[in-house]
Scaffold this motif. Sequence first.
Motif, PDB file in Angstrom:
ATOM      1  N   ARG A  73     -35.441 -32.231  24.673  1.00 20.84           N
ATOM      2  CA  ARG A  73     -36.007 -32.824  23.468  1.00 20.84           C
ATOM      3  C   ARG A  73     -36.346 -31.804  22.386  1.00 20.84           C
ATOM      4  N   TYR A  74     -36.682 -30.580  22.788  1.00 21.68           N
ATOM      5  CA  TYR A  74     -37.077 -29.556  21.822  1.00 21.68           C
ATOM      6  C   TYR A  74     -35.898 -28.722  21.309  1.00 21.68           C
ATOM      7  N   ASN A  75     -34.746 -28.907  21.902  1.00 26.79           N
ATOM      8  CA  ASN A  75     -33.572 -28.106  21.529  1.00 26.79           C
ATOM      9  C   ASN A  75     -32.817 -28.805  20.397  1.00 26.79           C
ATOM     10  N   ILE A  76     -33.351 -28.712  19.200  1.00 29.75           N
ATOM     11  CA  ILE A  76     -32.750 -29.392  18.057  1.00 29.75           C
ATOM     12  C   ILE A  76     -31.419 -28.755  17.678  1.00 29.75           C
ATOM     13  N   GLU A  77     -31.345 -27.434  17.753  1.00 25.91           N
ATOM     14  CA  GLU A  77     -30.073 -26.765  17.469  1.00 25.91           C
ATOM     15  C   GLU A  77     -29.016 -27.177  18.484  1.00 25.91           C
ATOM     16  N   GLY A  78     -29.422 -27.307  19.759  1.00 24.62           N
ATOM     17  CA  GLY A  78     -28.481 -27.756  20.782  1.00 24.62           C
ATOM     18  C   GLY A  78     -28.008 -29.182  20.548  1.00 24.62           C
ATOM     19  N   LEU A  79     -28.931 -30.043  20.119  1.00 25.15           N
ATOM     20  CA  LEU A  79     -28.574 -31.430  19.813  1.00 25.15           C
ATOM     21  C   LEU A  79     -27.563 -31.475  18.675  1.00 25.15           C
ATOM     22  N   LYS A  80     -27.796 -30.661  17.663  1.00 25.87           N
ATOM     23  CA  LYS A  80     -26.869 -30.595  16.527  1.00 25.87           C
ATOM     24  C   LYS A  80     -25.515 -30.048  16.966  1.00 25.87           C
ATOM     25  N   LEU A  81     -25.517 -29.051  17.839  1.00 24.40           N
ATOM     26  CA  LEU A  81     -24.267 -28.493  18.359  1.00 24.40           C
ATOM     27  C   LEU A  81     -23.449 -29.565  19.067  1.00 24.40           C
ATOM     28  N   VAL A  82     -24.110 -30.367  19.895  1.00 22.33           N
ATOM     29  CA  VAL A  82     -23.412 -31.455  20.590  1.00 22.33           C
ATOM     30  C   VAL A  82     -22.863 -32.455  19.576  1.00 22.33           C
ATOM     31  N   ARG A  83     -23.686 -32.805  18.597  1.00 20.08           N
ATOM     32  CA  ARG A  83     -23.252 -33.797  17.606  1.00 20.08           C
ATOM     33  C   ARG A  83     -21.953 -33.386  16.917  1.00 20.08           C
ATOM     34  N   ALA A 133     -30.920 -39.317  19.261  1.00 16.30           N
ATOM     35  CA  ALA A 133     -32.163 -38.710  19.728  1.00 16.30           C
ATOM     36  C   ALA A 133     -33.104 -39.799  20.197  1.00 16.30           C
ATOM     37  N   ASP A 134     -33.705 -39.590  21.351  1.00 17.31           N
ATOM     38  CA  ASP A 134     -34.731 -40.496  21.873  1.00 17.31           C
ATOM     39  C   ASP A 134     -36.021 -39.706  22.065  1.00 17.31           C
ATOM     40  N   LEU A 176     -35.208 -34.204  12.102  1.00 17.70           N
ATOM     41  CA  LEU A 176     -33.870 -34.308  12.680  1.00 17.70           C
ATOM     42  C   LEU A 176     -32.847 -34.792  11.661  1.00 17.70           C
ATOM     43  N   ILE A 177     -33.284 -35.645  10.749  1.00 15.57           N
ATOM     44  CA  ILE A 177     -32.388 -36.087   9.679  1.00 15.57           C
ATOM     45  C   ILE A 177     -32.044 -34.912   8.765  1.00 15.57           C
ATOM     46  N   LYS A 178     -33.038 -34.125   8.384  1.00 11.50           N
ATOM     47  CA  LYS A 178     -32.799 -32.976   7.515  1.00 11.50           C
ATOM     48  C   LYS A 178     -31.921 -31.930   8.201  1.00 11.50           C
ATOM     49  N   GLU A 179     -32.077 -31.801   9.520  1.00 10.80           N
ATOM     50  CA  GLU A 179     -31.276 -30.835  10.279  1.00 10.80           C
ATOM     51  C   GLU A 179     -29.861 -31.341  10.559  1.00 10.80           C
ATOM     52  N   GLU A 180     -29.582 -32.600  10.193  1.00 12.63           N
ATOM     53  CA  GLU A 180     -28.281 -33.233  10.468  1.00 12.63           C
ATOM     54  C   GLU A 180     -27.948 -33.185  11.957  1.00 12.63           C
ATOM     55  N   ALA A 181     -28.956 -33.431  12.786  1.00 10.73           N
ATOM     56  CA  ALA A 181     -28.810 -33.281  14.235  1.00 10.73           C
ATOM     57  C   ALA A 181     -28.418 -34.564  14.948  1.00 10.73           C
ATOM     58  N   VAL A 182     -28.443 -35.708  14.250  1.00 12.17           N
ATOM     59  CA  VAL A 182     -28.226 -36.990  14.934  1.00 12.17           C
ATOM     60  C   VAL A 182     -27.366 -37.945  14.112  1.00 12.17           C
TER      61      VAL A 182
END
Length: 341
Positions: free
Chosen positions: A220-230, A239-240, A252-258
């Motif tokens: 849940r805290y790995n926002i860069e990892g979530l963005k990498l997967v996306r 993201a849940d 998360l919206i600003k980071e374009e992670a989801v």
Amino acid sequence: MKIKSVKFEKTYYRYFEPFTISLGTHEDQENIEVRLELEDGTVGLGEASTLFVISGETVEIMMQAEKTVQEMIVGEDVESYGKLFSRLQQLRATPAIKAAVEFAIIDAFCKRIGIRPYEFFGGAKDHIETDLTVGIMDLEKTLKKVKKIYEDGFRIIKIKVGKNFKEDVERVVESKKIAPEAVFIVDANQGFTPKEAIEFANTLHSERVEVVVYEQPVNRYNIEGLKLVRFNCPYPVAADESIFTKYDALRLIKEEAVDFINIKLMKSGVSDALAIVHLAQSAGVQLMIGCMGESSLGINQSIHFAAGTGAFAYHDLDAHLSLDEKTFRGDFRQEGPHIYL
């Protein structure tokens, strides 16, 4: 009309069968029913349900909030729900209680003025379709359950993964063969590293499995990892556990992670959930709505919210179907995957 009282009561349910996700196994569920009464006798109901491994809340912690909630809202006008919601924002450590109390306020208010909660939320729909979830289990049990779900008319099936890469791939691929016209939501509950999550998605894609939402693949805290997967997998990433508040959603919206946000009232409360809906719609991010371990009373909250706002592409509102409830208490009618208000 002023609020006369608000009381908490523990409720207890058993799962029909153990429910396993990557974070652990659950055999029972203890919730809190919130009963709010107005001076004229009108009663509003809400339910708080949580999983400690996700939100850090326990029933004991939530029960301790009763006196605080009473001090916040007893004696106040139910029509001033906006002011009450602002006060309830202080319940940062108990978002499920915030959700239950907020909905109880809405429920009482709606009864006072003669409308139903989904109309309060906008009345966009009076019908939604839910998925049904398959927990982590061996291949034989998975396929038996998927077959039953498919035969019962469900065409959106959610499968939990994240404990064993090879076995999880086989479970999803073979499930697609059993349910050829179904689409799948795959939920890892933080179970993969980013590299594993990308490989897992690409493997399913090579087997032509239609995954409409790839939910919380990494921590849940790995926002860069979530963005990498996306940006490196073929499926829309949701993201849940990474999103509880409107501030989490904004980040998360600003980071374009989801691609998707999974809103759960038990994580956000009603007021933050509404804010997240508006943020996501403004940013072009899609929405699904999920649940924790709510009974029919608690799942009723999310059904009215989802139908009223009409904001959700997918609905994962099936917790009550897994619990051994003696009495159905929802203000809705369900026929297989179809839920009617």
